[in-house]
Design a protein around this motif. Structure first.
Motif, mmCIF file in Angstrom:
data_model
loop_
_atom_site.group_PDB
_atom_site.id
_atom_site.type_symbol
_atom_site.label_atom_id
_atom_site.label_comp_id
_atom_site.label_asym_id
_atom_site.label_seq_id
_atom_site.Cartn_x
_atom_site.Cartn_y
_atom_site.Cartn_z
ATOM 1 N N SER A 169 49.379 2.890 12.929
ATOM 2 C CA SER A 169 49.166 1.777 13.847
ATOM 3 C C SER A 169 48.278 0.693 13.252
ATOM 4 O O SER A 169 48.400 -0.471 13.612
ATOM 5 N N ASP A 170 47.391 1.090 12.335
ATOM 6 C CA ASP A 170 46.531 0.102 11.679
ATOM 7 C C ASP A 170 47.029 -0.222 10.270
ATOM 8 O O ASP A 170 46.294 -0.742 9.440
ATOM 9 N N ASP A 190 59.597 -0.268 14.447
ATOM 10 C CA ASP A 190 58.855 0.184 15.628
ATOM 11 C C ASP A 190 59.766 0.466 16.815
ATOM 12 O O ASP A 190 59.582 1.466 17.518
ATOM 13 N N ASP A 216 39.078 2.340 15.347
ATOM 14 C CA ASP A 216 38.974 0.889 15.485
ATOM 15 C C ASP A 216 39.802 0.368 16.663
ATOM 16 O O ASP A 216 40.492 1.116 17.350
ATOM 17 N N VAL A 217 39.723 -0.924 16.895
ATOM 18 C CA VAL A 217 40.376 -1.563 18.033
ATOM 19 C C VAL A 217 41.892 -1.360 17.996
ATOM 20 O O VAL A 217 42.519 -1.094 19.027
ATOM 21 N N THR A 218 42.475 -1.460 16.834
ATOM 22 C CA THR A 218 43.921 -1.268 16.702
ATOM 23 C C THR A 218 44.310 0.141 17.128
ATOM 24 O O THR A 218 45.281 0.342 17.858
ATOM 25 N N GLU A 219 43.533 1.125 16.692
ATOM 26 C CA GLU A 219 43.812 2.511 17.067
ATOM 27 C C GLU A 219 43.576 2.740 18.558
ATOM 28 O O GLU A 219 44.337 3.455 19.211
ATOM 29 N N ASN A 223 43.972 0.526 20.899
ATOM 30 C CA ASN A 223 45.126 -0.073 21.570
ATOM 31 C C ASN A 223 46.365 0.799 21.435
ATOM 32 O O ASN A 223 47.140 0.937 22.388
ATOM 33 N N MET A 224 46.569 1.397 20.264
ATOM 34 C CA MET A 224 47.711 2.295 20.075
ATOM 35 C C MET A 224 47.563 3.520 20.978
ATOM 36 O O MET A 224 48.544 3.977 21.554
#
Length: 110
Positions: free
Chosen positions: A22-23, A55, A94-97, A99-100
């Motif tokens: 995801s990141d 995706d 992190d933020v990306t993770e 959100n995922m």
């Protein structure tokens, strides 16, 4: 996409790979965590398939396979715990993770 010929282990591997990427980077710690859940051959086979998919295809495959395997709420909760452990394996959630994780939570709990 009507059916996916995945075992439950292959489904778990695909979801964890989807989350790990995801990141846009799959760390050695994440890879080791996934390998703690499945054997190397399954990992390699699913990793090759994951690399060929975009995706949208990945999400469709996950949803189809979850339905085929009749995942119950408890199964989904365990799977989400595995995703959380995966994200924490490299000690950087992190933020990306984050959100995922929220995305997968909504997707898997439909």
């Amino acid at each position: 996409m009507n059916t996916i010929d995945w075992t439950r282990d292959e489904l778990v591997a695909y979801i964890l790979l989807f989350a790990a990427n995801s990141d846009f980077k799959e760390t050695p710690e994440e890879r080791d965590m996934i390998l703690s859940k499945i054997d190397k051959q399954t990992f390699q086979d699913i990793h090759d398939e994951f690399n060929r998919d975009n995706d949208y295809q990945g999400i469709k495959k996950i949803m189809t396979s979850l339905e085929q395997h009749n995942y119950a709420k408890d199964d989904v909760d365990i799977l989400l715990e595995d995703v959380k452990v995966l994200f924490l394996s490299d000690e950087a959630f992190d933020v990306t993770e984050e959100n995922m994780y929220r995305f997968l939570e909504r997707l898997l709990k439909q």
